[in-house]
Design a protein around this motif. Structure first.
Motif, PDB file in Angstrom:
ATOM      1  N   GLY A  94      58.134 -38.747 -60.087  1.00 16.05           N
ATOM      2  CA  GLY A  94      59.016 -39.670 -60.999  1.00 16.05           C
ATOM      3  C   GLY A  94      60.386 -39.868 -60.377  1.00 16.05           C
ATOM      4  O   GLY A  94      60.514 -41.660 -60.076  1.00 16.05           O
ATOM      5  N   VAL A  95      60.354 -39.743 -59.271  1.00 16.55           N
ATOM      6  CA  VAL A  95      61.608 -39.691 -58.318  1.00 16.55           C
ATOM      7  C   VAL A  95      61.629 -40.306 -57.575  1.00 16.55           C
ATOM      8  O   VAL A  95      61.767 -41.520 -56.723  1.00 16.55           O
ATOM      9  CB  VAL A  95      62.440 -38.848 -57.620  1.00 16.55           C
ATOM     10  N   VAL A  96      60.070 -40.444 -56.130  1.00  9.33           N
ATOM     11  CA  VAL A  96      59.545 -40.854 -55.426  1.00  9.33           C
ATOM     12  C   VAL A  96      59.005 -42.580 -55.757  1.00  9.33           C
ATOM     13  O   VAL A  96      59.649 -43.439 -55.443  1.00  9.33           O
ATOM     14  CB  VAL A  96      58.487 -40.731 -54.957  1.00  9.33           C
ATOM     15  N   GLY A  97      58.370 -42.237 -57.134  1.00 15.08           N
ATOM     16  CA  GLY A  97      58.103 -43.891 -58.043  1.00 15.08           C
ATOM     17  C   GLY A  97      59.495 -44.654 -57.898  1.00 15.08           C
ATOM     18  O   GLY A  97      59.763 -46.069 -57.778  1.00 15.08           O
ATOM     19  N   MET A  98      60.603 -43.965 -59.056  1.00 11.47           N
ATOM     20  CA  MET A  98      61.520 -44.933 -58.967  1.00 11.47           C
ATOM     21  C   MET A  98      62.711 -45.572 -57.534  1.00 11.47           C
ATOM     22  O   MET A  98      62.801 -46.840 -57.602  1.00 11.47           O
ATOM     23  CB  MET A  98      62.143 -43.939 -59.306  1.00 11.47           C
ATOM     24  N   VAL A  99      62.299 -44.779 -56.106  1.00 15.20           N
ATOM     25  CA  VAL A  99      62.790 -45.129 -55.567  1.00 15.20           C
ATOM     26  C   VAL A  99      62.516 -46.277 -54.397  1.00 15.20           C
ATOM     27  O   VAL A  99      62.586 -47.513 -53.941  1.00 15.20           O
ATOM     28  CB  VAL A  99      63.300 -43.571 -54.200  1.00 15.20           C
ATOM     29  N   VAL A 100      60.472 -46.059 -54.647  1.00 15.30           N
ATOM     30  CA  VAL A 100      59.865 -47.047 -53.968  1.00 15.30           C
ATOM     31  C   VAL A 100      59.605 -48.308 -54.356  1.00 15.30           C
ATOM     32  O   VAL A 100      59.792 -49.468 -54.245  1.00 15.30           O
ATOM     33  CB  VAL A 100      58.806 -46.199 -54.350  1.00 15.30           C
ATOM     34  N   ALA A 101      59.446 -47.752 -56.153  1.00 15.15           N
ATOM     35  CA  ALA A 101      59.505 -49.279 -56.891  1.00 15.15           C
ATOM     36  C   ALA A 101      60.606 -50.789 -56.895  1.00 15.15           C
ATOM     37  O   ALA A 101      60.713 -51.477 -57.029  1.00 15.15           O
ATOM     38  CB  ALA A 101      58.713 -49.318 -58.097  1.00 15.15           C
ATOM     39  N   GLY A 102      61.582 -49.887 -56.839  1.00 13.88           N
ATOM     40  CA  GLY A 102      63.054 -50.320 -56.312  1.00 13.88           C
ATOM     41  C   GLY A 102      63.444 -51.243 -55.729  1.00 13.88           C
ATOM     42  O   GLY A 102      63.402 -52.281 -55.887  1.00 13.88           O
ATOM     43  N   SER A 103      62.705 -50.768 -54.541  1.00 12.73           N
ATOM     44  CA  SER A 103      62.842 -51.325 -52.781  1.00 12.73           C
ATOM     45  C   SER A 103      61.836 -52.340 -53.036  1.00 12.73           C
ATOM     46  O   SER A 103      62.519 -53.736 -52.202  1.00 12.73           O
ATOM     47  CB  SER A 103      63.084 -50.404 -51.867  1.00 12.73           C
ATOM     48  N   TRP A 104      60.690 -52.295 -53.077  1.00 12.84           N
ATOM     49  CA  TRP A 104      59.298 -52.960 -53.887  1.00 12.84           C
ATOM     50  C   TRP A 104      59.868 -53.685 -54.242  1.00 12.84           C
ATOM     51  O   TRP A 104      59.831 -55.712 -53.812  1.00 12.84           O
ATOM     52  CB  TRP A 104      58.416 -52.154 -53.783  1.00 12.84           C
ATOM     53  N   SER A 105      60.285 -54.011 -55.333  1.00 13.07           N
ATOM     54  CA  SER A 105      61.046 -54.901 -56.200  1.00 13.07           C
ATOM     55  C   SER A 105      61.828 -56.232 -55.809  1.00 13.07           C
ATOM     56  O   SER A 105      61.157 -57.334 -56.085  1.00 13.07           O
ATOM     57  CB  SER A 105      60.942 -54.768 -57.661  1.00 13.07           C
ATOM     58  N   ASP A 106      62.767 -55.796 -55.244  1.00 12.42           N
ATOM     59  CA  ASP A 106      63.277 -56.503 -54.216  1.00 12.42           C
ATOM     60  C   ASP A 106      63.022 -56.498 -53.624  1.00 12.42           C
ATOM     61  O   ASP A 106      63.952 -58.466 -53.072  1.00 12.42           O
ATOM     62  CB  ASP A 106      64.873 -55.440 -54.319  1.00 12.42           C
ATOM     63  N   ARG A 107      61.975 -56.567 -52.420  1.00 17.88           N
ATOM     64  CA  ARG A 107      62.006 -57.721 -51.358  1.00 17.88           C
ATOM     65  C   ARG A 107      60.267 -58.302 -51.770  1.00 17.88           C
ATOM     66  O   ARG A 107      60.425 -59.177 -51.357  1.00 17.88           O
ATOM     67  CB  ARG A 107      60.971 -56.801 -50.835  1.00 17.88           C
ATOM     68  N   HIS A 108      59.542 -57.744 -52.973  1.00 20.25           N
ATOM     69  CA  HIS A 108      58.581 -59.100 -53.241  1.00 20.25           C
ATOM     70  C   HIS A 108      58.034 -59.041 -54.417  1.00 20.25           C
ATOM     71  O   HIS A 108      57.009 -59.420 -54.787  1.00 20.25           O
ATOM     72  CB  HIS A 108      57.275 -57.914 -52.553  1.00 20.25           C
ATOM     73  N   GLY A 109      59.152 -58.506 -55.376  1.00 22.02           N
ATOM     74  CA  GLY A 109      58.672 -58.998 -56.511  1.00 22.02           C
ATOM     75  C   GLY A 109      57.972 -57.662 -57.742  1.00 22.02           C
ATOM     76  O   GLY A 109      57.983 -56.719 -56.752  1.00 22.02           O
ATOM     77  N   PRO A 110      58.351 -58.063 -58.849  1.00 22.00           N
ATOM     78  CA  PRO A 110      57.701 -56.803 -59.578  1.00 22.00           C
ATOM     79  C   PRO A 110      56.016 -56.330 -59.836  1.00 22.00           C
ATOM     80  O   PRO A 110      55.711 -55.679 -60.517  1.00 22.00           O
ATOM     81  CB  PRO A 110      58.469 -56.819 -60.637  1.00 22.00           C
TER      82      PRO A 110
END
Length: 489
Positions: A67-83
């Protein structure tokens, strides 16, 4: 004539416009909460059926680690391309993980499904917050978060009992499969809301190189936690060596993902993160073994053994509501102090129940105290985090708090799993020919696992006073040197 103030009506209208999205968000939170209570309730039976007691803690620590990996990846991904894309990817992984776990014929396969479920769940949790920030105006945020909190109440009341009934009638597999079936239709309305949400106009303040480093560090943390759980399969000396190396590696890798000084518990914001890591490790590390002990030693079924989880969750919700009503009449620092002390009392009670063979009612009662303590400490640690965070650091600091939460629980579960397996195995070896060994083995393993959580809760209580008083709570109280330094951290 002055026209009447129509602001309340406008706010209600804004809320009604988002009722479909809100219903989907809240339903998804309900499903996640139910899955959490349900899996904890039925896992003792799963371990019996699949002969997977050695991987019991892994089944809980693994999803937290990935889940830690998912949090970090999704955070950066959302900031750059939306959720939209990270939510879709996370939801798919979450469902696939549930299906794999529900159809598993062996404990290793079930754990594999749980790893995928954790990776997807971490991504979904982050994108839900991003969706709330992007799709709802600030005036609706308090109401939305209140609904998020309320979404945990019903699963805490009925989740363990329903999971026990499902396990005893339809079979434990449907605890996983039913949630998977319900997540799919729940997610469809969210996809329509998320698709138009592109990247924020201000863009991400994290460079692509820094984002890649953070993901790499998150992977190292997850790998270290998983290595800790694999140590269970080794003999005593290699197991201890691998556990020590993996534990140190996880702490080294998580250090850059947290505010500076967090692992040294510097006053202020760093101690907020340190307290969260320790108290989460104590609570969730012990909670995984509460129904396990009631099932293994006292013969309680899944429905009955989930009682302690229900009372603790109710106490958590109730105490969270109490601290909310008290507001600033209760300093967050004092609430965190009291909350961690209650968790200490609860883990000591759990340890005594296992070590001294106390009545199971003692465990149910003391674990209710743990829920009350977390309702105080967890809620006010969130308040402290925002009090120490400026507008440009709220997102990153909130992510750090989630990481501390997950890593603390994952490390505690992993280390307790190693200790439980080693001690139970050693006790079993010494019981050949003596008779009556089954209860002694269980008691020894549980006592050591709960003993670890006692240590973590005591450390949390010692660090708690260092959280200080943030500027948002300072009125007539003179600021101390430590508090001033904390506010600048």
């Amino acid at each position: 004539m002055t026209p009447p103030d129509d602001r309340p009506r406008t706010t209600d209208a804004l809320w009604r416009e988002r009722r479909t999205t809100t219903a989907a968000l809240v339903t998804l939170v309900v499903l996640v909460a139910f899955e959490s209570f349900a899996v904890t309730t039925v896992m003792p039976r799963v371990a019996d059926v699949l002969d997977g007691h050695a991987l019991y803690a892994f089944a809980f620590a693994g999803p937290l680690a990935t889940g830690v990996v998912g949090m970090v990846v999704a955070g950066s991904w959302s900031d750059r391309h939306g959720p939209f894309r990270p939510f879709l990817a996370g939801a798919v992984l979450f469902v696939v993980g549930l299906v794999v776990a529900g159809l598993a014929a062996s404990m290793p396969v079930l754990v594999l499904g749980r790893l995928a479920q954790g990776l997807g769940g971490g991504a979904v949790n982050v994108t839900l917050i991003v969706t709330l920030a992007r799709a709802y105006p600030p005036v609706l945020h308090p109401r939305a978060f209140a609904w998020f909190s309320a979404a945990w109440v019903l699963p805490s009341l009925v989740g363990p009992a329903v999971a026990g009934i499902v396990a005893e009638t339809a079979g434990w597999r449907w605890v996983f499969l039913a949630v998977a079936l319900l997540v799919v239709p729940t997610s469809l309305p969210l996809l329509r809301t998320l698709r138009p949400l592109g990247p924020p106009e201000s863009g991400s303040d994290v460079s692509p190189a820094e984002a890649r480093v953070r993901v790499l560090l998150a992977v190292v943390v997850a790998a270290a936690v998983l290595a800790l759980n694999l140590a269970v399969e080794l003999s005593a000396v290699p197991s201890a060596v691998l556990a020590a190396v993996a534990g140190v590696g996880a702490l080294v890798a998580v250090r850059p993902l947290l505010p500076a000084g967090s692992l040294r518990a510097r006053p202020g914001l760093p101690s907020v993160l340190a307290t969260r890591l320790l108290v989460s490790g104590a609570f969730f590390g012990a909670q995984a073994y509460v129904p396990y002990l009631l099932a293994a030693r006292d013969g309680w079924g899944p429905a009955a053994s989930g009682l302690a989880l229900t009372t603790a969750a109710l106490a958590w919700s109730g105490m969270s509501a109490v601290q909310g009503r008290l507001g600033q009449r209760l300093l967050s620092r004092d609430a965190v102090r009291l909350g961690t002390v209650l968790v200490v009392a609860a883990t000591v009670g759990a340890w005594l129940t296992a070590a001294a063979g106390l009545h199971p009612a003692v465990l149910v009662t003391t674990w209710t105290l743990a829920g009350a303590g977390m309702g105080l400490a967890s809620s006010r640690l969130n308040v402290l985090l925002l009090g120490y965070s400026g507008p440009g650091t709220q997102g990153r600091n909130s992510s750090a708090l989630s990481i501390a939460d997950a890593v603390g629980a994952a490390l505690a579960l992993a280390v307790s799993g190693v200790l439980f397996a080693l001690v139970s195995g050693a006790s079993a070896a010494g019981e050949h020919g003596t008779g009556g060994g089954e209860e002694v083995v269980g008691t020894a393993g549980f006592a050591v696992a709960f003993g670890l959580t006692v240590v973590l809760s005591v450390l949390a209580a010692l660090v708690a006073p260092r959280v200080g008083v943030p500027p948002t709570e300072r009125h007539d109280e003179p600021a101390s040197v430590d508090d001033d330094a904390a506010s600048r951290a």
